[in-house]
Motif scaffolding. Structure first.
Motif, PDB file in Angstrom:
ATOM      1  N   LEU A  94       0.856  -1.181   0.000  1.00 19.91           N
ATOM      2  CA  LEU A  94       0.000   0.000   0.000  1.00 19.91           C
ATOM      3  C   LEU A  94       0.894   1.234   0.000  1.00 19.91           C
ATOM      4  O   LEU A  94       1.772   1.378   0.856  1.00 19.91           O
ATOM      5  CB  LEU A  94      -0.911   0.023   1.236  1.00 19.91           C
ATOM      6  N   VAL A  95       0.676   2.095  -0.995  1.00 15.69           N
ATOM      7  CA  VAL A  95       1.424   3.356  -1.090  1.00 15.69           C
ATOM      8  C   VAL A  95       0.470   4.492  -0.705  1.00 15.69           C
ATOM      9  O   VAL A  95      -0.543   4.726  -1.378  1.00 15.69           O
ATOM     10  CB  VAL A  95       1.984   3.572  -2.505  1.00 15.69           C
ATOM     11  N   GLN A  96       0.801   5.182   0.380  1.00 17.35           N
ATOM     12  CA  GLN A  96       0.016   6.329   0.848  1.00 17.35           C
ATOM     13  C   GLN A  96       0.758   7.619   0.479  1.00 17.35           C
ATOM     14  O   GLN A  96       1.982   7.703   0.620  1.00 17.35           O
ATOM     15  CB  GLN A  96      -0.187   6.271   2.361  1.00 17.35           C
ATOM     16  N   SER A  97       0.031   8.594   0.042  1.00 16.04           N
ATOM     17  CA  SER A  97       0.651   9.868  -0.332  1.00 16.04           C
ATOM     18  C   SER A  97      -0.236  11.025   0.127  1.00 16.04           C
ATOM     19  O   SER A  97      -1.462  10.938   0.105  1.00 16.04           O
ATOM     20  CB  SER A  97       0.871   9.940  -1.843  1.00 16.04           C
ATOM     21  N   VAL A  98       0.424  12.098   0.547  1.00 13.99           N
ATOM     22  CA  VAL A  98      -0.279  13.313   0.988  1.00 13.99           C
ATOM     23  C   VAL A  98       0.486  14.528   0.485  1.00 13.99           C
ATOM     24  O   VAL A  98       1.692  14.462   0.225  1.00 13.99           O
ATOM     25  CB  VAL A  98      -0.393  13.385   2.532  1.00 13.99           C
ATOM     26  N   VAL A  99      -0.236  15.647   0.363  1.00 15.51           N
ATOM     27  CA  VAL A  99       0.417  16.908   0.019  1.00 15.51           C
ATOM     28  C   VAL A  99       1.144  17.417   1.250  1.00 15.51           C
ATOM     29  O   VAL A  99       0.569  17.505   2.344  1.00 15.51           O
ATOM     30  CB  VAL A  99      -0.619  17.936  -0.473  1.00 15.51           C
ATOM     31  N   ALA A 100       2.429  17.718   1.082  1.00  7.98           N
ATOM     32  CA  ALA A 100       3.263  18.136   2.201  1.00  7.98           C
ATOM     33  C   ALA A 100       3.609  19.616   2.086  1.00  7.98           C
ATOM     34  O   ALA A 100       3.493  20.205   0.998  1.00  7.98           O
ATOM     35  CB  ALA A 100       4.536  17.302   2.232  1.00  7.98           C
ATOM     36  N   PRO A 101       4.020  20.216   3.194  1.00  8.71           N
ATOM     37  CA  PRO A 101       4.451  21.624   3.136  1.00  8.71           C
ATOM     38  C   PRO A 101       5.615  21.798   2.155  1.00  8.71           C
ATOM     39  O   PRO A 101       6.397  20.881   1.924  1.00  8.71           O
ATOM     40  CB  PRO A 101       4.878  21.921   4.573  1.00  8.71           C
ATOM     41  N   ALA A 102       5.756  22.946   1.568  1.00  8.70           N
ATOM     42  CA  ALA A 102       6.803  23.209   0.588  1.00  8.70           C
ATOM     43  C   ALA A 102       8.178  23.023   1.209  1.00  8.70           C
ATOM     44  O   ALA A 102       8.413  23.400   2.376  1.00  8.70           O
ATOM     45  CB  ALA A 102       6.650  24.625   0.033  1.00  8.70           C
ATOM     46  N   ALA A 103       9.074  22.411   0.439  1.00  9.34           N
ATOM     47  CA  ALA A 103      10.478  22.201   0.832  1.00  9.34           C
ATOM     48  C   ALA A 103      10.601  21.391   2.119  1.00  9.34           C
ATOM     49  O   ALA A 103      11.565  21.546   2.879  1.00  9.34           O
ATOM     50  CB  ALA A 103      11.199  23.533   0.979  1.00  9.34           C
ATOM     51  N   ILE A 104       9.670  20.490   2.368  1.00 10.28           N
ATOM     52  CA  ILE A 104       9.742  19.644   3.551  1.00 10.28           C
ATOM     53  C   ILE A 104      10.895  18.652   3.408  1.00 10.28           C
ATOM     54  O   ILE A 104      11.170  18.153   2.307  1.00 10.28           O
ATOM     55  CB  ILE A 104       8.406  18.907   3.774  1.00 10.28           C
ATOM     56  N   ALA A 105      11.590  18.360   4.486  1.00  9.27           N
ATOM     57  CA  ALA A 105      12.689  17.388   4.486  1.00  9.27           C
ATOM     58  C   ALA A 105      12.132  15.997   4.792  1.00  9.27           C
ATOM     59  O   ALA A 105      11.075  15.845   5.425  1.00  9.27           O
ATOM     60  CB  ALA A 105      13.747  17.776   5.513  1.00  9.27           C
ATOM     61  N   VAL A 106      12.879  14.958   4.360  1.00 11.43           N
ATOM     62  CA  VAL A 106      12.432  13.581   4.570  1.00 11.43           C
ATOM     63  C   VAL A 106      12.319  13.281   6.062  1.00 11.43           C
ATOM     64  O   VAL A 106      11.392  12.580   6.506  1.00 11.43           O
ATOM     65  CB  VAL A 106      13.399  12.599   3.879  1.00 11.43           C
ATOM     66  N   LYS A 107      13.223  13.834   6.875  1.00 10.64           N
ATOM     67  CA  LYS A 107      13.200  13.557   8.305  1.00 10.64           C
ATOM     68  C   LYS A 107      11.967  14.127   8.994  1.00 10.64           C
ATOM     69  O   LYS A 107      11.605  13.705  10.109  1.00 10.64           O
ATOM     70  CB  LYS A 107      14.455  14.114   8.960  1.00 10.64           C
ATOM     71  N   ASP A 108      11.306  15.085   8.337  1.00  6.78           N
ATOM     72  CA  ASP A 108      10.112  15.700   8.937  1.00  6.78           C
ATOM     73  C   ASP A 108       8.831  14.952   8.587  1.00  6.78           C
ATOM     74  O   ASP A 108       7.734  15.346   9.034  1.00  6.78           O
ATOM     75  CB  ASP A 108       9.991  17.160   8.468  1.00  6.78           C
ATOM     76  N   VAL A 109       8.942  13.900   7.762  1.00  2.52           N
ATOM     77  CA  VAL A 109       7.762  13.098   7.409  1.00  2.52           C
ATOM     78  C   VAL A 109       7.475  12.161   8.576  1.00  2.52           C
ATOM     79  O   VAL A 109       8.319  11.348   8.978  1.00  2.52           O
ATOM     80  CB  VAL A 109       7.996  12.306   6.109  1.00  2.52           C
ATOM     81  N   THR A 110       6.263  12.236   9.123  1.00  2.00           N
ATOM     82  CA  THR A 110       5.877  11.414  10.270  1.00  2.00           C
ATOM     83  C   THR A 110       4.665  10.561   9.912  1.00  2.00           C
ATOM     84  O   THR A 110       3.944  10.829   8.937  1.00  2.00           O
ATOM     85  CB  THR A 110       5.536  12.298  11.480  1.00  2.00           C
ATOM     86  N   ALA A 111       4.433   9.545  10.749  1.00  2.31           N
ATOM     87  CA  ALA A 111       3.291   8.651  10.517  1.00  2.31           C
ATOM     88  C   ALA A 111       1.974   9.374  10.714  1.00  2.31           C
ATOM     89  O   ALA A 111       0.948   9.000  10.118  1.00  2.31           O
ATOM     90  CB  ALA A 111       3.393   7.455  11.456  1.00  2.31           C
ATOM     91  N   ASP A 112       1.939  10.431  11.563  1.00  2.00           N
ATOM     92  CA  ASP A 112       0.698  11.155  11.808  1.00  2.00           C
ATOM     93  C   ASP A 112       0.189  11.857  10.557  1.00  2.00           C
ATOM     94  O   ASP A 112      -1.021  12.164  10.460  1.00  2.00           O
ATOM     95  CB  ASP A 112       0.907  12.192  12.925  1.00  2.00           C
ATOM     96  N   MET A 113       1.054  12.145   9.601  1.00  2.00           N
ATOM     97  CA  MET A 113       0.643  12.833   8.392  1.00  2.00           C
ATOM     98  C   MET A 113      -0.270  11.963   7.526  1.00  2.00           C
ATOM     99  O   MET A 113      -1.002  12.470   6.671  1.00  2.00           O
ATOM    100  CB  MET A 113       1.874  13.246   7.565  1.00  2.00           C
ATOM    101  N   PHE A 114      -0.254  10.627   7.762  1.00  2.00           N
ATOM    102  CA  PHE A 114      -1.001   9.699   6.916  1.00  2.00           C
ATOM    103  C   PHE A 114      -2.231   9.141   7.632  1.00  2.00           C
ATOM    104  O   PHE A 114      -2.735   8.078   7.264  1.00  2.00           O
ATOM    105  CB  PHE A 114      -0.094   8.552   6.461  1.00  2.00           C
ATOM    106  N   THR A 115      -2.714   9.857   8.611  1.00  2.00           N
ATOM    107  CA  THR A 115      -3.932   9.452   9.304  1.00  2.00           C
ATOM    108  C   THR A 115      -5.074  10.382   8.914  1.00  2.00           C
ATOM    109  O   THR A 115      -4.849  11.520   8.485  1.00  2.00           O
ATOM    110  CB  THR A 115      -3.728   9.501  10.830  1.00  2.00           C
ATOM    111  N   LYS A 116      -6.283   9.861   9.093  1.00  2.00           N
ATOM    112  CA  LYS A 116      -7.441  10.678   8.783  1.00  2.00           C
ATOM    113  C   LYS A 116      -7.560  11.852   9.737  1.00  2.00           C
ATOM    114  O   LYS A 116      -8.089  12.907   9.372  1.00  2.00           O
ATOM    115  CB  LYS A 116      -8.697   9.817   8.850  1.00  2.00           C
ATOM    116  N   GLU A 117      -7.068  11.670  10.946  1.00  2.00           N
ATOM    117  CA  GLU A 117      -7.184  12.729  11.929  1.00  2.00           C
ATOM    118  C   GLU A 117      -6.325  13.941  11.575  1.00  2.00           C
ATOM    119  O   GLU A 117      -6.557  15.056  12.091  1.00  2.00           O
ATOM    120  CB  GLU A 117      -6.766  12.215  13.311  1.00  2.00           C
ATOM    121  N   SER A 118      -5.342  13.754  10.730  1.00  2.00           N
ATOM    122  CA  SER A 118      -4.465  14.874  10.390  1.00  2.00           C
ATOM    123  C   SER A 118      -5.178  15.914   9.534  1.00  2.00           C
ATOM    124  O   SER A 118      -4.772  17.075   9.480  1.00  2.00           O
ATOM    125  CB  SER A 118      -3.232  14.366   9.641  1.00  2.00           C
TER     126      SER A 118
END
Length: 244
Positions: A94-118
């Motif tokens: 399963l590949v999940q994708s979301v629109v992220a803030p501009a110029a976001i770094a890979v280390k700033d990607v968290t699991a919370d970004m891929f939840t419905k609650e976000s």
């Protein structure tokens, strides 16, 4: 690597292929890749999940795809000790994708970004796994040089093959002829030596007869000592020649 398959027409990421094809081999790690394409002007964060996390490793399993760019993800299946029944695999990705803030770094990607609650707009794409037979190596084809095949030349020299069979038969026919020629030459030589010995023997007999006649003419004086010696030597020589 996996063969190409239809890609998704998702709004966030275009994923290719949708079917991860692994050339299955026992006790061997096998890798397959997928490509994530970002056709938008946004930064897209992604996360890859699988139903068998202990069986597969995904690199990278999270990341960011910049606008109008791509990202390659490599999926590696650990070495398997047993083949599945009928080579059927039920594993899924399963590949999940979301629109992220501009110029976001890979280390700033968290699991919370891929939840419905976000509250983020998230897109999910499922991928299946297929096992295929490994490619068979091409069968070796003997190369022939411009002067002909080395193996054929070797066969001719060793007497194998059609040309070698003819050579061997010719050699077998010639060998008895050569041997008979040698035997004939030897017989001719021996015959010549025998004839020469007979002629010498004949001459010696003639000389012996002459000596005897001379002796007969001189009976009054008896045999001289020299004549006796000559006769004896002639007798020895005749005996030797007769034995030969």
């Amino acid at each position: 690597m996996a063969a190409s398959a239809p890609a998704t027409a998702g709004e966030l990421l275009r994923i290719e292929p949708l079917d991860l094809r692994f050339p299955f081999e026992l006790k061997k790690q096998i890798s397959c890749s997928m490509q994530l394409s970002n056709l938008s002007n946004d930064y897209i964060a992604f996360k890859v999940k699988t139903t068998s996390p202990k069986k597969y490793s995904v690199r990278p399993n999270t990341g960011v795809v910049s606008p109008r760019s791509t990202c390659d993800v490599v999926v590696t299946m650990q070495a398997q000790r047993e083949a599945p029944p009928d080579m059927q695999c039920k594993d899924k990705f399963l590949v999940q994708s979301v629109v992220a803030p501009a110029a976001i770094a890979v280390k700033d990607v968290t699991a919370d970004m891929f939840t419905k609650e976000s509250g983020n707009r998230m897109e999910e794409v499922k991928l299946r796994v297929t096992y295929v037979a490994p490619p068979q190596p091409p069968s070796p084809v003997p190369e022939e040089s411009e002067e002909g095949s080395p193996s054929r030349a070797s066969e001719s020299e060793n007497g194998d093959g059609p040309a070698g069979g003819f050579t061997r038969a010719l050699r077998e026919r010639m060998e008895p002829h050569e041997k008979s020629s040698e035997a004939g030459a030897l017989i001719s030589k021996l015959t010549e030596e025998k004839n020469s010995a007979i002629q010498q023997n004949h001459r010696l007999r003639q000389e012996l007869d002459m000596v005897r006649r001379e002796v007969s003419k001189r009976r009054g004086g008896g045999f001289s000592f020299i004549i006796v010696i000559i006769v004896g030597l002639i007798g020895i020589l005749l005996g030797y020649l007769m034995r030969s």
